[in-house]
Design a protein around this motif. Structure first.
Motif, PDB file in Angstrom:
ATOM      1  N   GLU A 424       1.069  -1.390   0.013  1.00  0.00           N
ATOM      2  CA  GLU A 424      -0.134   0.016   0.073  1.00  0.00           C
ATOM      3  C   GLU A 424       0.953   1.314  -0.024  1.00  0.00           C
ATOM      4  N   GLY A 425       2.075   1.176   0.633  1.00  0.00           N
ATOM      5  CA  GLY A 425       3.062   2.252   0.668  1.00  0.00           C
ATOM      6  C   GLY A 425       3.364   2.731  -0.756  1.00  0.00           C
ATOM      7  N   GLU A 426       3.721   1.722  -1.274  1.00  0.00           N
ATOM      8  CA  GLU A 426       4.291   2.008  -2.608  1.00  0.00           C
ATOM      9  C   GLU A 426       3.217   2.563  -3.624  1.00  0.00           C
ATOM     10  N   ILE A 427       1.995   1.874  -3.498  1.00  0.00           N
ATOM     11  CA  ILE A 427       0.779   2.567  -4.418  1.00  0.00           C
ATOM     12  C   ILE A 427       0.670   3.971  -3.988  1.00  0.00           C
ATOM     13  N   ALA A 428       0.765   4.042  -2.598  1.00  0.00           N
ATOM     14  CA  ALA A 428       0.559   5.644  -2.330  1.00  0.00           C
ATOM     15  C   ALA A 428       1.500   6.703  -2.951  1.00  0.00           C
ATOM     16  N   ALA A 429       2.898   6.250  -2.705  1.00  0.00           N
ATOM     17  CA  ALA A 429       3.880   6.763  -3.222  1.00  0.00           C
ATOM     18  C   ALA A 429       3.605   7.194  -4.811  1.00  0.00           C
ATOM     19  N   PHE A 430       3.106   5.950  -5.599  1.00  0.00           N
ATOM     20  CA  PHE A 430       2.747   6.147  -7.031  1.00  0.00           C
ATOM     21  C   PHE A 430       1.580   7.084  -7.275  1.00  0.00           C
ATOM     22  N   GLU A 431       0.659   7.047  -6.356  1.00  0.00           N
ATOM     23  CA  GLU A 431      -0.553   7.898  -6.499  1.00  0.00           C
ATOM     24  C   GLU A 431      -0.154   9.389  -6.290  1.00  0.00           C
ATOM     25  N   GLU A 432       0.730   9.686  -5.243  1.00  0.00           N
ATOM     26  CA  GLU A 432       1.310  11.015  -4.812  1.00  0.00           C
ATOM     27  C   GLU A 432       2.110  11.656  -6.215  1.00  0.00           C
TER      28      GLU A 432
END
Ligand code: AMP
Length: 601
Positions: A424-432
């Motif tokens: 989820e952290g990696e996805i959140a960074a991608f989203e940012e």
């Protein structure tokens, strides 16, 4: 088939309120349509052309009124027709009210089998309407008018009714796409013991197999559905089902130049995605307009573009090639084999940063000044899917494989980045990163999922940042199901109102505005249950009423007016963000703030 016969059947369908009985009528009609089955399968839906074909008859209501007036005789003007239209509300009923030539012809021949007119056939009507669609340039209006007049002049009232509706692409006989799908399966894939073989016209009076619709086996329906999705041509699919059965339907392939419906997405979060699939394929969500690129070309050998022809279709399968020449040129330059690609066209400023979606629309529907607009609004292609490559249909291939094929075809900067992650952290960074680059959010795709045209299913989730969050009081909840049965799962949210309680159960100071169940991990659910269970004041089956004390911060996409909740509003796509432990119920957002948010939307 006589057009009068078609019209008589359409009348029966119009008079039939039950869906299943209507489908049985359509089934019987299909079985008896002979050589004109493909046309009939389109006509019942008010179509002359297949759904993928954006050709239109281009006959407006005014021209139609004119044609009806002319056929109705020298004493009837287009204004008279318009007046009747205002009374009847619908052109079919108006047309059926006049005494056209067909009616006179019928009387002269002493009537017949309840129609007949002047011998118009389904094929003739189809042929004339197609010719008329092709008429362009000067004098084309007049030619259309006289062709239409020619048809009405030979029509009985019943024929005129459905002819007029066909011209406006609206049959109003309760036959939707699902009905046609069921009818095709029933007509040609289910063989009843006493049913006709091979679709021959066995029952002359059309009554013999008027039996209720048997439910076609699920795999029959699925085969028809799939062939329809792939081809968007009800006529062709009906004929294939009749001539070649299940095997024929399964062999229906995508065709370069024939657009398919775009796969669509639901709103969802990374939490939803990972819970459901374990891993998600994540892409940027581009804020532009959907395009489907069809390039036809020689397989093998890099082409200089000369022998590649490219068509660009919109989300509605309209041909927009002429409005977007640079997209077609770009594809022609890079593609060297037949392909069907799916993507988004985005308008960009001089630095290449995305511009709002409205800018793309300025380009999309343009017929004139395309060259000038091309200078003014620069477009970029972000392709994200590959449905067909070099003779191979890829609809059934997983997202990751389709993306890999895409990356082999187009240069890197025209292909959307794809992150496959279970973090989820990696996805959140991608989203940012996506938001920082000016995109709309992210798309989460089930990495193993196939491409299902037209489907707004659960395999593609779109995640846009919430415009705002609201802090709402949890006033009720529902016990979960399955593995979540021991926890409260769905939470009823309320805004504060100014009204105090009147002591009679009304106006207790809170007004409901929605329920949230999305965005909550299993771990959080357990914590929330622990927090809320002591607040339960009443229980009724799955539902509990809670003492208003806990405040949730909730994201949403929009607030809509809605009669469902006592506030008169409903949150669209509510998403749990956090428990506002720092807030008491009295600090939650008021209904007044909700109203202000609605106004500012
Ligand atoms: P919406 O229009 O809000 O329902 O969002 C779905 C639309 O997002 C799709 O129809 C596409 O036009 C667009 N879109 C943008 N980026 C992507 C992407 N990477 N994958 C799929 N659809 C995308």
């Amino acid at each position: 088939m006589q057009f009068a016969e078609f019209a008589a059947r359409a009348s029966e369908m119009e008079a039939e309120p039950a869906d299943l009985a209507t489908a049985a009528l359509v089934r019987d009609l299909f079985r008896e349509s002979g050589d004109e089955l493909d046309t009939v399968a389109r006509f019942v839906q008010g179509r002359v052309f297949p759904a993928w074909d954006s050709t239109t008859l281009d006959i407006g209501p005014r021209l139609l009124r004119e044609a009806v007036a002319r056929a109705a005789g020298p004493n009837v003007t287009a204004d008279d027709v318009e007046e009747r239209l205002a009374e009847e509300g619908e052109i079919g009923a108006v047309a059926a009210g006049y005494d056209f030539g067909g009616q006179r012809g019928l009387a002269a021949f002493g009537g017949g089998d309840g129609g007949g007119g002047d011998g118009l056939t389904v094929r003739e009507v189809d042929g004339t309407l197609r010719e008329l669609a092709a008429a362009t340039g000067s004098g084309s209006e007049d030619r259309k008018l006289s062709a239409l007049f020619g048809l009405f002049n030979r029509a009985s009232p019943e024929e005129a009714k459905f002819l007029a509706r066909l011209v406006l692409s609206e049959m109003r006989i309760g036959v939707g796409e699902g009905t046609v799908r069921d009818a095709i399966a029933e007509a040609f894939l289910v063989r009843e013991a006493d049913g006709p073989e091979d679709g021959e016209e066995e029952d002359e009076d059309g009554d013999e197999d008027d039996g209720p619709l048997t439910r076609a086996a699920a795999d029959h329906l699925a085969a028809v559905e799939r062939a329809l999705q792939v081809s968007n041509d009800y006529g062709m699919v009906a004929v294939t089902a009749r001539e070649e059965g299940l095997e024929g339907l399964e062999a229906v392939r995508l065709e370069v130049g024939r657009p398919v419906q775009a796969m669509l997405a639901q709103a969802g979060t990374a939490t939803d995605a990972l819970e459901e699939w374990g891993e998600a394929a994540v892409e940027r969500k581009f804020d532009g307009a959907r395009v489907q690129l069809h390039a036809d070309g020689e397989a093998g050998g890099k082409s200089d573009g000369d022998d590649i022809s490219v068509s660009v279709f919109s989300r509605n399968m309209d041909d927009v090639t002429d409005a977007l020449p640079e997209i077609a040129e770009f594809a022609a330059e890079h593609v060297d084999a037949p392909v069907i690609l799916d993507g988004e066209v985005v308008a960009v400023d001089d630095d290449g940063s995305p511009l709002p979606f409205q800018e793309v629309l300025r380009r999309f529907r343009r017929k004139h000044d395309v060259d000038r607009m091309r200078e003014e609004v620069r477009l970029e292609l972000h392709a994200f899917d590959c449905l067909h490559a070099d003779g191979e249909d890829l609809l059934d291939a997983p997202v990751t494989e389709r993306h890999a094929r895409l990356a082999e075809i187009l240069p890197e900067d025209a292909v959307s980045d794809l992150l496959v992650s279970n973090d989820e952290g990696e996805i959140a960074a991608f989203e940012e990163g996506s938001l920082a680059a000016g995109h709309e959010g992210i798309m989460l795709k089930n990495p193993d999922s196939t491409y299902s045209p037209g489907d707004r299913g659960k395999n593609w989730l779109k995640r846009k940042p919430d415009v705002e969050t609201v802090d709402l009081v949890v006033t009720g909840a529902e016990w979960g199901e399955g593995r979540r049965a021991n926890h409260l799962g769905t939470f009823l949210l309320s805004a504060r109102t100014d009204e105090g309680s009147d002591g009679q159960g009304n106006g207790d100071g809170y007004a409901t505005i929605g329920k949230v169940a999305t965005g909550i991990t299993d771990e959080e659910l357990a914590e929330l249950s622990e927090l809320l269970e002591p607040e339960i004041v009443a229980e009724d089956g799955q539902t509990v009423e809670l003492n208003p004390s806990v405040v949730f911060e909730v994201g949403y996409e929009e607030i809509q007016r809605s009669p469902t909740y006592s506030s008169g509003y409903a949150l669209r796509f509510p998403r749990f963000v956090a428990v506002r432990e720092d807030k008491a119920a009295a600090d939650a957002d008021s209904l007044e703030r909700i109203e202000r948010l609605v106004e500012s939307q």
